[in-house]
Scaffold this active site. Structure first.
Site, mmCIF file in Angstrom:
data_model
loop_
_atom_site.group_PDB
_atom_site.id
_atom_site.type_symbol
_atom_site.label_atom_id
_atom_site.label_comp_id
_atom_site.label_asym_id
_atom_site.label_seq_id
_atom_site.Cartn_x
_atom_site.Cartn_y
_atom_site.Cartn_z
ATOM 1 N N ASP A 63 12.000 23.862 -30.407
ATOM 2 C CA ASP A 63 10.828 23.131 -29.952
ATOM 3 C C ASP A 63 11.200 21.842 -29.237
ATOM 4 O OD1 ASP A 63 11.710 21.750 -32.279
ATOM 5 O OD2 ASP A 63 10.199 22.758 -33.504
ATOM 6 N N ASN A 128 4.217 21.231 -45.255
ATOM 7 C CA ASN A 128 3.113 22.196 -45.220
ATOM 8 C C ASN A 128 3.600 23.601 -44.877
ATOM 9 O OD1 ASN A 128 3.687 21.995 -42.498
ATOM 10 N ND2 ASN A 128 1.692 21.155 -41.899
ATOM 11 N N HIS A 130 5.467 24.569 -42.395
ATOM 12 C CA HIS A 130 5.620 24.962 -40.996
ATOM 13 C C HIS A 130 7.082 25.253 -40.688
ATOM 14 C CE1 HIS A 130 6.178 20.471 -39.889
ATOM 15 N NE2 HIS A 130 7.303 21.059 -39.509
ATOM 16 N N GLU A 135 2.270 25.318 -37.169
ATOM 17 C CA GLU A 135 1.510 24.730 -38.258
ATOM 18 C C GLU A 135 0.689 25.800 -38.996
ATOM 19 O OE1 GLU A 135 2.126 21.797 -39.080
ATOM 20 O OE2 GLU A 135 2.174 20.365 -37.426
#
Length: 235
Positions: A63, A128, A130, A135
């Site tokens: 990313d 979380n 990810h 996400e």
């Protein structure tokens, strides 16, 4: 899913390095999917200090922030140059173009991934759950896309910037379907703040609300955890 539990991040980084060394020397892996962030820093240091040669290998990163040029100190281009490529150059290294328009960035990166199928993918994991910047709620069939970062992720990243207002709110990321195409996946997680995400990844249902849970469906995954990140797995 193989799980390796180590005492601390230093031992975890060594365990990850040992796996990388094996796939380089014994399995002739050619394309490496790379992650950024604090988790793989120890691994990259060990690679920099080793005699492993990546000059004939390809790297493909997960990313990059949208709107940050490659030479920005907080760009992932810059991170990879500082932590790995300056000492261990690859034949070719690819990251999404954070300055490109959405259509161009996505099309170009999907084509790069298609041309260079990943042999070994390094992953971290968010609090979380990810993976990459995928996400909660990201479809499992996603390829490269632009994502609006959650407030939790923005808060996690603010330590790298002068103020929270400077933290990018969007990123281009390799999609979950693309990650799952890697032949081998090594996920590293260190610290108590990752314990809940690891528990849901390993023992929870496979659901798009827990992006990393999809790894239960991959046939060659190794999780490298320190004791703090693994603390809930005996529940």
């Amino acid at each position: 899913m193989e799980i390796i539990i180590t005492k601390n991040p230093q031992e975890g980084s060594q365990a990850a390095f040992d796996l990388i060394k094996k796939v380089v020397e014994e399995e002739n892996a050619q394309v490496f999917g790379l992650a950024t962030g604090s988790t793989p820093e120890g691994l990259y240091q060990l690679i920099r200090e080793s005699d492993l040669d990546f000059s004939d290998k390809i790297s493909v990163n997960l990313d990059e922030y949208v709107g940050i040029p490659a030479d920005h100190p907080q760009s992932y281009h810059y991170f990879m140059e500082e932590h790995l490529f300056s000492k261990k150059p690859f034949k070719k290294s690819y990251l999404p173009d954070g300055m490109a328009d959405e259509e161009t960035a996505i099309k170009e990166y999907d084509e790069i991934i298609k041309e260079h199928p990943v042999d070994v993918q390094i992953l971290g994991i968010g609090g979380n759950a990810h993976i990459g910047f995928n996400e909660p709620g990201t479809p499992f069939n996603s390829t490269t896309h632009k994502v609006n970062l959650t407030q939790e992720t923005i808060n996690d990243n603010k330590r790298f910037f002068d103020s929270i207002e400077d933290v990018p709110t969007q990123a281009y990321t390799m999609g979950i379907a693309s990650i799952m195409q890697a032949k081998k996946i090594i996920l590293m997680a260190f610290g108590e703040n990752k314990a809940d995400a690891i528990y849901q990844t390993v023992k929870g249902p496979v659901t798009e609300e827990v992006p990393a849970s999809v790894l239960q469906k991959h046939d060659n995954v190794t999780l490298i955890l320190d004791e703090e990140a693994a603390k809930r797995l005996n529940e």
